[in-house]
Design a protein around this motif. Structure first.
Motif, mmCIF file in Angstrom:
data_model
loop_
_atom_site.group_PDB
_atom_site.id
_atom_site.type_symbol
_atom_site.label_atom_id
_atom_site.label_comp_id
_atom_site.label_asym_id
_atom_site.label_seq_id
_atom_site.Cartn_x
_atom_site.Cartn_y
_atom_site.Cartn_z
ATOM 1 N N THR A 5 23.484 22.088 -11.431
ATOM 2 C CA THR A 5 22.008 22.368 -10.328
ATOM 3 C C THR A 5 21.557 24.384 -10.157
ATOM 4 N N ARG A 6 21.264 24.152 -10.048
ATOM 5 C CA ARG A 6 20.864 26.052 -10.132
ATOM 6 C C ARG A 6 21.089 26.446 -8.728
ATOM 7 N N GLY A 7 20.862 25.245 -7.561
ATOM 8 C CA GLY A 7 21.645 25.609 -6.161
ATOM 9 C C GLY A 7 21.263 26.882 -5.961
ATOM 10 N N ASP A 8 19.259 27.170 -6.440
ATOM 11 C CA ASP A 8 19.575 28.121 -5.122
ATOM 12 C C ASP A 8 17.597 27.563 -4.933
ATOM 13 N N GLU A 29 14.168 13.701 -6.578
ATOM 14 C CA GLU A 29 13.023 13.493 -7.657
ATOM 15 C C GLU A 29 12.412 15.348 -7.917
ATOM 16 N N LEU A 30 12.485 15.290 -7.083
ATOM 17 C CA LEU A 30 11.399 16.700 -6.677
ATOM 18 C C LEU A 30 11.771 18.181 -6.587
ATOM 19 N N LEU A 31 13.112 18.045 -6.423
ATOM 20 C CA LEU A 31 13.389 19.533 -5.903
ATOM 21 C C LEU A 31 15.397 19.108 -6.401
ATOM 22 N N GLY A 32 15.417 17.957 -7.303
ATOM 23 C CA GLY A 32 16.778 18.322 -7.503
ATOM 24 C C GLY A 32 17.887 19.165 -7.970
ATOM 25 N N GLU A 33 17.479 19.522 -9.869
ATOM 26 C CA GLU A 33 17.693 20.507 -10.557
ATOM 27 C C GLU A 33 18.133 22.285 -10.149
ATOM 28 N N HIS A 34 17.594 22.013 -7.790
ATOM 29 C CA HIS A 34 17.255 24.145 -7.418
ATOM 30 C C HIS A 34 17.951 23.677 -6.577
ATOM 31 N N LEU A 35 19.142 22.248 -6.212
ATOM 32 C CA LEU A 35 19.069 22.142 -4.784
ATOM 33 C C LEU A 35 20.854 21.661 -4.846
ATOM 34 N N ARG A 36 21.962 22.466 -4.094
ATOM 35 C CA ARG A 36 23.143 22.513 -3.960
ATOM 36 C C ARG A 36 22.863 21.514 -3.038
ATOM 37 N N GLY A 37 22.992 21.315 -1.759
ATOM 38 C CA GLY A 37 23.191 19.996 -1.443
ATOM 39 C C GLY A 37 22.132 19.350 -1.164
ATOM 40 N N VAL A 38 21.290 18.133 -0.777
ATOM 41 C CA VAL A 38 20.080 17.048 -0.561
ATOM 42 C C VAL A 38 20.564 16.672 0.884
ATOM 43 N N ALA A 356 11.123 28.833 -6.890
ATOM 44 C CA ALA A 356 12.578 29.121 -7.476
ATOM 45 C C ALA A 356 11.983 29.969 -8.577
ATOM 46 N N ASP A 357 11.151 29.084 -9.788
ATOM 47 C CA ASP A 357 11.137 29.904 -11.004
ATOM 48 C C ASP A 357 10.234 31.049 -10.917
#
Length: 364
Positions: A5-8, A29-38, A356-357
């Motif tokens: 994850t990027r956590g941004d 599914e839609l934002l997972g790799e960008h999240l620190r927590g869901v 985020a990108d």
């Protein structure tokens, strides 16, 4: 735990679903790799946020008297900004009650139900490894002061809430591994009060000078984090509220958010991992100038730069102004999305991903 994850990106909390599994799946599914927590979306009884507490805790408590109830006995989201104090329940501590106790606020039980869904979705690969389980809890002013109509009751009511929140956190931490846990406190009615400046923010709250109000709300930060394991993450969302439309009170700049961030860093008897500050849709550079006074060390800062009605172009404009005063930050929306039509959420989360990108490209 391995992480990819990027956590941004920070999802502030509420999402427009009826089931936690749907909210967790959407975030994963839609934002997972960008999240620190869901987050679990604050679904079910928590849809009206702090409106959960009068219905499930305060109204039937044997130590409390009902002083006032909304028309029909239920709080509803208004179409326009109301006099927020007139829309709420008010309670008082019953005569003869010396020590007030809340045996079960409900947050711990509901979090553990959601955690089972989080684990299932993570095991299925829907939620990426390294994305924590995010639990959102209301601050003291929002959860207690807003609903207790007599200031003389506040010390006992606040103490009861802090004791109960500590037990709720301990209940969660007994099941959720600390390395998977992220706890966020949301302060909204506190900022309604602070944003009134020298005026009166909420009718039954004391009409104190602004500095006295800051110190009163900041003092509660001494207690909220207690019981949270060291390895778990702690964050604060400084909230201007969406009751009748965002923001509930005018937000001329980030000064109050910066001041409360500094207080949180100073008062948290453990690591403070992040703070979140909302940003108005059309800020000027002066809006971000108070960031020069930010003194939070290595605490991460998430700025609410994503407004879902003006796309990446609007985000880039706000981010460029912010970078002149804070070189590095994460991003989020101004508040949660619990009152957004669910059909719109995929596009909104896709916008977060695109923003985020764009943020990453600007850093490169």
């Amino acid at each position: 735990m391995a992480t990819r994850t990027r956590g941004d990106v920070l999802l502030v909390g509420s999402l427009p679903f009826d089931e936690a599994s749907d909210a967790l799946r959407a975030g994963g599914e839609l934002l997972g790799e960008h999240l620190r927590g869901v987050p679990d979306g604050e679904v079910g009884d928590r849809k009206i946020w702090i409106g959960f507490l009068p219905r499930t805790v305060y109204r039937d408590h044997p130590g409390l008297d009902l002083l006032r109830a909304p028309e029909g006995g239920v709080q509803h989201q208004p179409d326009a900004k109301p006099d927020v104090w007139e829309a709420s329940f008010l309670f008082g501590i019953r005569d003869g009650v010396e020590t007030l106790r809340f045996d079960d606020l409900g947050y711990g039980r509901l979090a553990l139900e959601s955690y089972r869904e989080y684990r299932r979705l993570r095991d299925e690969g829907v939620i990426p490894d390294g994305v924590r389980f995010q639990v959102c809890l209301p601050g003291t002013g929002s959860a207690v002061s807003y609903f207790f109509g007599r200031i003389e009751d506040w010390p006992r009511a606040h103490a009861a809430y802090h004791d109960a929140i500590r037990r709720e956190i301990e209940m969660i931490a007994a099941v959720v591994p600390a390395a998977e846990l992220q706890v966020q406190f949301d302060l909204a009615m506190e900022f309604v009060d602070l944003a009134a400046g020298e005026g009166r923010g909420i009718a039954h709250w004391p009409g104190e000078p602004l500095e006295a109000r800051i110190q009163r709300h900041a003092a509660y930060l001494d207690e909220l984090w207690k019981g949270l394991p060291d390895e778990a993450l702690l964050g604060y969302h400084w909230c201007y509220g969406t009751w009748g439309g965002w923001p509930m009170k005018a937000m001329p700049d980030l000064g109050l958010c910066v001041r409360m961030s500094n207080e949180a860093k100073r008062r948290s008897g453990r690591r403070l991992d992040y703070v979140h500050m909302p940003v108005v849709r059309d800020p000027d550079e002066a809006f971000f100038a108070p960031l020069a006074d930010l003194d939070v060390g290595d605490t991460d800062v998430y700025l609410g730069l994503v407004h879902h009605d003006d796309g990446v172009a609007g985000f880039n404009r706000r981010a460029e102004l912010a970078r002149r005063h804070l070189p590095r930050f994460g991003i989020g929306a101004v508040c949660g999305y619990g009152r957004l039509p669910a059909a719109e959420l995929p596009d909104v989360l896709a916008l977060h991903r695109d923003c985020a990108d764009a943020l990453a490209a600007a850093r490169a």
